[in-house]
Design a protein around this motif. Structure first.
Motif, PDB file in Angstrom:
ATOM      1  N   HIS A 126       4.941   4.583   7.196  1.00 12.13           N
ATOM      2  CA  HIS A 126       4.435   4.722   8.573  1.00 12.13           C
ATOM      3  C   HIS A 126       2.968   5.130   8.584  1.00 12.13           C
ATOM      4  O   HIS A 126       2.197   4.685   9.440  1.00 12.13           O
ATOM      5  CB  HIS A 126       5.339   5.664   9.377  1.00 12.13           C
ATOM      6  CG  HIS A 126       6.655   4.999   9.688  1.00 12.13           C
ATOM      7  ND1 HIS A 126       7.861   5.454   9.207  1.00 12.13           N
ATOM      8  CD2 HIS A 126       6.934   3.855  10.351  1.00 12.13           C
ATOM      9  CE1 HIS A 126       8.834   4.614   9.586  1.00 12.13           C
ATOM     10  NE2 HIS A 126       8.286   3.640  10.296  1.00 12.13           N
ATOM     11  N   ALA A 127       2.569   5.931   7.616  1.00 14.05           N
ATOM     12  CA  ALA A 127       1.148   6.310   7.539  1.00 14.05           C
ATOM     13  C   ALA A 127       0.305   5.070   7.253  1.00 14.05           C
ATOM     14  O   ALA A 127      -0.759   4.862   7.860  1.00 14.05           O
ATOM     15  CB  ALA A 127       0.954   7.359   6.443  1.00 14.05           C
ATOM     16  N   ALA A 128       0.787   4.197   6.368  1.00 15.84           N
ATOM     17  CA  ALA A 128       0.015   2.987   6.040  1.00 15.84           C
ATOM     18  C   ALA A 128       0.019   2.021   7.228  1.00 15.84           C
ATOM     19  O   ALA A 128      -1.000   1.388   7.530  1.00 15.84           O
ATOM     20  CB  ALA A 128       0.579   2.322   4.789  1.00 15.84           C
ATOM     21  N   TRP A 158       0.822  -1.220   0.000  1.00 16.65           N
ATOM     22  CA  TRP A 158       0.000   0.000   0.000  1.00 16.65           C
ATOM     23  C   TRP A 158       0.852   1.264   0.000  1.00 16.65           C
ATOM     24  O   TRP A 158       0.352   2.345  -0.277  1.00 16.65           O
ATOM     25  CB  TRP A 158      -0.929   0.017   1.224  1.00 16.65           C
ATOM     26  CG  TRP A 158      -2.117  -0.867   1.054  1.00 16.65           C
ATOM     27  CD1 TRP A 158      -2.273  -2.136   1.549  1.00 16.65           C
ATOM     28  CD2 TRP A 158      -3.304  -0.571   0.325  1.00 16.65           C
ATOM     29  NE1 TRP A 158      -3.486  -2.645   1.160  1.00 16.65           N
ATOM     30  CE2 TRP A 158      -4.144  -1.708   0.411  1.00 16.65           C
ATOM     31  CE3 TRP A 158      -3.754   0.536  -0.412  1.00 16.65           C
ATOM     32  CZ2 TRP A 158      -5.406  -1.765  -0.192  1.00 16.65           C
ATOM     33  CZ3 TRP A 158      -5.005   0.480  -1.017  1.00 16.65           C
ATOM     34  CH2 TRP A 158      -5.810  -0.664  -0.893  1.00 16.65           C
ATOM     35  N   SER A 159       2.134   1.113   0.417  1.00 16.30           N
ATOM     36  CA  SER A 159       2.956   2.308   0.652  1.00 16.30           C
ATOM     37  C   SER A 159       3.898   2.600  -0.485  1.00 16.30           C
ATOM     38  O   SER A 159       4.722   3.494  -0.370  1.00 16.30           O
ATOM     39  CB  SER A 159       3.829   2.132   1.888  1.00 16.30           C
ATOM     40  OG  SER A 159       3.270   1.268   2.793  1.00 16.30           O
ATOM     41  N   ASN A 196      -2.795  -0.704  11.170  1.00 17.03           N
ATOM     42  CA  ASN A 196      -2.559  -1.162  12.538  1.00 17.03           C
ATOM     43  C   ASN A 196      -2.506  -2.678  12.571  1.00 17.03           C
ATOM     44  O   ASN A 196      -1.686  -3.266  11.871  1.00 17.03           O
ATOM     45  CB  ASN A 196      -3.648  -0.558  13.435  1.00 17.03           C
ATOM     46  CG  ASN A 196      -3.221  -0.575  14.881  1.00 17.03           C
ATOM     47  OD1 ASN A 196      -2.191  -1.137  15.210  1.00 17.03           O
ATOM     48  ND2 ASN A 196      -4.014   0.034  15.740  1.00 17.03           N
ATOM     49  N   ALA A 204       0.099   2.855  10.362  1.00 18.49           N
ATOM     50  CA  ALA A 204      -0.855   3.393  11.341  1.00 18.49           C
ATOM     51  C   ALA A 204      -2.285   3.126  10.873  1.00 18.49           C
ATOM     52  O   ALA A 204      -3.165   2.766  11.667  1.00 18.49           O
ATOM     53  CB  ALA A 204      -0.617   4.886  11.523  1.00 18.49           C
ATOM     54  N   LYS A 205      -2.522   3.275   9.575  1.00 13.68           N
ATOM     55  CA  LYS A 205      -3.878   3.094   9.042  1.00 13.68           C
ATOM     56  C   LYS A 205      -4.342   1.648   9.242  1.00 13.68           C
ATOM     57  O   LYS A 205      -5.469   1.399   9.659  1.00 13.68           O
ATOM     58  CB  LYS A 205      -3.877   3.453   7.554  1.00 13.68           C
ATOM     59  CG  LYS A 205      -5.200   3.225   6.883  1.00 13.68           C
ATOM     60  CD  LYS A 205      -5.209   3.750   5.463  1.00 13.68           C
ATOM     61  CE  LYS A 205      -6.500   3.329   4.779  1.00 13.68           C
ATOM     62  NZ  LYS A 205      -6.401   3.417   3.343  1.00 13.68           N
ATOM     63  N   ASP A 214       9.582   6.689   3.743  1.00 11.67           N
ATOM     64  CA  ASP A 214       9.346   6.142   5.085  1.00 11.67           C
ATOM     65  C   ASP A 214       8.034   6.677   5.652  1.00 11.67           C
ATOM     66  O   ASP A 214       7.312   5.957   6.336  1.00 11.67           O
ATOM     67  CB  ASP A 214      10.521   6.489   6.017  1.00 11.67           C
ATOM     68  CG  ASP A 214      11.774   5.688   5.656  1.00 11.67           C
ATOM     69  OD1 ASP A 214      11.644   4.661   4.946  1.00 11.67           O
ATOM     70  OD2 ASP A 214      12.878   6.098   6.059  1.00 11.67           O
ATOM     71  N   SER A 215       7.722   7.979   5.383  1.00 11.42           N
ATOM     72  CA  SER A 215       6.460   8.513   5.933  1.00 11.42           C
ATOM     73  C   SER A 215       5.264   7.830   5.293  1.00 11.42           C
ATOM     74  O   SER A 215       4.267   7.563   5.977  1.00 11.42           O
ATOM     75  CB  SER A 215       6.268  10.001   5.758  1.00 11.42           C
ATOM     76  OG  SER A 215       7.352  10.657   5.503  1.00 11.42           O
ATOM     77  N   GLN A 216       5.362   7.508   3.997  1.00 12.87           N
ATOM     78  CA  GLN A 216       4.246   6.774   3.361  1.00 12.87           C
ATOM     79  C   GLN A 216       4.038   5.430   4.053  1.00 12.87           C
ATOM     80  O   GLN A 216       2.909   5.010   4.309  1.00 12.87           O
ATOM     81  CB  GLN A 216       4.574   6.491   1.880  1.00 12.87           C
ATOM     82  CG  GLN A 216       4.254   7.635   0.959  1.00 12.87           C
ATOM     83  CD  GLN A 216       4.531   7.354  -0.521  1.00 12.87           C
ATOM     84  OE1 GLN A 216       4.589   8.317  -1.262  1.00 12.87           O
ATOM     85  NE2 GLN A 216       4.698   6.147  -0.954  1.00 12.87           N
TER      86      GLN A 216
END
Ligand SMILES: Cc1cc2nc3c(=O)[nH]c(=O)nc-3n(C[C@H](O)[C@H](O)[C@H](O)COP(=O)(O)O)c2cc1C
Length: 186
Positions: free
Chosen positions: A123-125, A104-105, A130, A127-128, A119-121
């Motif tokens: 970490h956002a995925a 997804w990232s 989980n 978190a989404k 990396d932010s993409q």
């Protein structure tokens, strides 16, 4: 493949996938063989990647398994066809959670401005999703290479190598002739 595994070849299922676009631009990259059945050889990837774009314009592909410590190679030519969605789902869900999230990232083969942005993409995925089950993205799946030619090459130190080629033709409907088997000069 079993012999390559027994010889502890590193990543014995890795092969170099060759594609050619409808503009005749060739390219190659390594992917992993994840299954074989009566239809062909399966690998998984992002359909929006450079290889995915090439295949959608021209399904002709090649595969090279280079088992160099064994002085062997297996060369495949054929056409890449998408595997059924259920097979892609089954394989996707057998992968580690982070690998599923990574699908997804990453817009595979697209440029990105920095490692930090990538990396932010991710970490956002993370978190989404989980700990939830991660659905398979519709741009991610598998192809099977339906072979029209398979060559087994086994080297000999005197250069009089063994080459055995299996060839067949495939109709547009996917009907295959019987294999023709020939020994080729090295
Ligand atoms: C050992 C190894 C195995 C790889 N396996 C895969 C794979 O199974 N699927 C995949 O999409 N990329 C895999 N890659 C990454 C690809 O080589 C390639 O970088 C990526 O798929 C993007 O290729 P493209 O831009 O030509 O589409 C692997 C790379 C290596 C070195």
């Amino acid at each position: 493949m079993r012999e390559a595994e027994a010889e502890n070849i590193f990543e014995p299922n890795a092969f170099v996938l060759g594609t050619v676009t409808d503009q005749n631009t060739p390219s190659s990259r390594t992917v992993l063989l994840k299954g074989v059945d009566e239809h062909g050889f399966h690998f998984f990837t992002n359909f929006g990647s450079r290889k995915g774009a090439a295949i959608s314009g021209n399904p002709a592909v090649s595969a090279v398994f280079g088992w160099y410590p064994m002085y062997r190679q297996v060369l495949i030519e054929g056409v890449a066809r998408p595997v059924p969605g259920q097979d892609a789902d089954d394989y996707f869900h057998s992968r580690p959670h982070e690998s599923q999230v990574a699908a997804w990232s990453s817009h595979q083969s697209q440029p990105i401005e920095s490692r930090d942005a990538l990396d932010s993409q991710f970490h956002a995925a993370l978190a989404k999703f989980n700990t939830n089950e991660v659905p398979r993205p519709d741009y991610w799946g598998g192809y099977r290479i339906v072979p029209t030619r398979i060559e087994f090459w086994k080297g000999r130190s005197n250069r009089m190598h063994d080459r055995i080629a299996f060839t067949r033709s495939l109709s547009h409907q996917g009907e295959a002739d019987n294999w023709r088997i020939e020994r080729l000069q090295p």
